[in-house]
Design a protein around this motif. Structure first.
Motif, PDB file in Angstrom:
ATOM      1  N   GLY A 149      22.871  21.107  -6.887  1.00  0.00           N
ATOM      2  CA  GLY A 149      24.067  20.818  -6.116  1.00  0.00           C
ATOM      3  C   GLY A 149      24.439  19.356  -6.151  1.00  0.00           C
ATOM      4  N   VAL A 150      25.265  18.950  -5.189  1.00  0.00           N
ATOM      5  CA  VAL A 150      25.782  17.589  -5.124  1.00  0.00           C
ATOM      6  C   VAL A 150      25.560  17.045  -3.724  1.00  0.00           C
ATOM      7  N   PHE A 151      25.167  15.773  -3.630  1.00  0.00           N
ATOM      8  CA  PHE A 151      25.022  15.089  -2.348  1.00  0.00           C
ATOM      9  C   PHE A 151      26.313  14.328  -2.105  1.00  0.00           C
ATOM     10  N   VAL A 152      27.117  14.786  -1.139  1.00  0.00           N
ATOM     11  CA  VAL A 152      28.473  14.282  -0.958  1.00  0.00           C
ATOM     12  C   VAL A 152      28.549  13.395   0.287  1.00  0.00           C
ATOM     13  N   ILE A 153      29.092  12.199   0.105  1.00  0.00           N
ATOM     14  CA  ILE A 153      29.262  11.242   1.200  1.00  0.00           C
ATOM     15  C   ILE A 153      30.760  11.015   1.379  1.00  0.00           C
ATOM     16  N   GLY A 154      31.292  11.452   2.511  1.00  0.00           N
ATOM     17  CA  GLY A 154      32.730  11.430   2.729  1.00  0.00           C
ATOM     18  C   GLY A 154      33.191  10.263   3.577  1.00  0.00           C
ATOM     19  N   ASP A 155      34.385   9.791   3.291  1.00  0.00           N
ATOM     20  CA  ASP A 155      35.000   8.674   4.008  1.00  0.00           C
ATOM     21  C   ASP A 155      35.819   9.201   5.165  1.00  0.00           C
TER      22      ASP A 155
END
Length: 317
Positions: free
Chosen positions: A180-186
């Motif tokens: 998967g993906v490690f997503v860091i959102g603004d």
């Protein structure tokens, strides 16, 4: 929707910096991009607040990328978060050229996903992400958390989809491209923050405007208290942003550097959270907002030196 169970509340301290690979010159890319009128003799660029010590450069030039990698590593920066505007864009070409350079220096990179094309359609975002994963995530220089490639998502892209769409995209990535993906959102909006593995605030400089240095710590706390509380509740990773200064005549926001005191005051405030958060410097080279730490003709290496000193403290060295 909270991040998956294996998402850590905190990770080893890491210092990152926003990196803009959108500069182009006629000698390398056949045209100027993100440069106003350049006067090399006078060492001025119309839309830049200061003049790069390297001069006007191209973001795909391997020699420039080698120097940037050495600068970043020497300043204690672990990761450059690279602005990415789509397949075939100058930022895409820069990322492709930068990864092998970074791999040789121990620097890591990850994309800042700037614009979700096809507003409201998660499939277009997945197409972009799949491209990034297929083309670049195999590099040992691509930042990973628990084996997952890291992607930052800028606010204007975040707001093009619903919170549940972002959560669905993360789940889809786990099935389609394990792990998967490690997503860091603004964004400070908690409805979005719950859908990501981490949260950051990219350009939240308004509260600092016209404040004395003595008020920086309290202002920093005001900005980041909601984000820290939300990430704690959802077991997500908080990423705290600081800037050496800001001089954007379009917004307009002017934050004076005050000889480095403004930058140092933010670092001092951020050091209190080094056990639970990452630190993002905004920016390495956003020249037309005057927020760069890259050496300039006017300021030399002052801000690389300050970053090196504080990065070591942030990482407990």
């Amino acid at each position: 929707l909270a991040p998956s169970d294996n998402t850590p509340v905190s990770l080893p301290a890491r210092v990152l910096a926003l990196y803009y690979g959108w500069y182009a010159t006629p000698t390398v890319s056949g045209q100027w991009e993100h440069y106003g009128k350049v006067d090399e003799a006078a060492r001025t660029i119309d839309n830049h607040v200061r003049y790069p010590l390297l001069g006007p450069y191209d973001s795909t030039d391997g020699r420039v990328l080698q120097q940037h990698a050495r600068m970043a590593v020497g300043a204690g920066i672990d990761t450059l978060v690279c602005s990415w505007w789509g397949r075939g864009d100058q930022t895409d070409r820069s990322l492709r050229a930068f990864l092998p350079v970074a791999a040789r220096t121990g620097l890591t990179l990850c994309p800042l996903y700037e614009q979700a094309h096809g507003s409201g359609d998660p499939s277009t975002v997945w197409e972009d992400w799949r491209y990034l994963l297929d083309q670049y995530a195999g590099s040992r220089a691509f930042l990973r958390v628990n084996g997952k490639p890291v992607i930052f998502v800028y606010q204007q892209a975040v707001q093009r989809l619903k919170p549940d769409d972002w959560a669905d995209l993360r789940r889809h990535a786990e099935k389609a491209a394990p792990p998967g993906v490690f997503v860091i959102g603004d964004g400070g909006d908690t409805s979005w923050a719950r859908s990501f593995d981490g949260a950051f605030l990219c350009h939240r400089w308004g509260p600092y405007k016209d404040k004395p240095v003595s008020a920086v710590a309290a202002t920093f706390d005001t900005i980041y208290k909601p984000l820290l509380e939300q990430t704690r509740r959802s077991s997500a990773l908080p990423v705290l942003s600081i800037t050496p200064g800001f001089d954007d005549r379009i917004v307009p926001i002017l934050l004076e550097r005050q000889g480095g005191a403004f930058y140092q005051a933010q670092w001092d405030a951020a050091l209190r959270h080094r056990q639970s958060a990452w630190l993002l410097v905004n920016s390495f080279n956003l020249w037309h907002s005057g927020s760069e730490i890259e050496p300039s003709a006017e300021l030399g290496r002052q801000y690389l030196n300050l970053t090196r000193s504080y990065a070591a403290r942030f990482k407990g060295r």
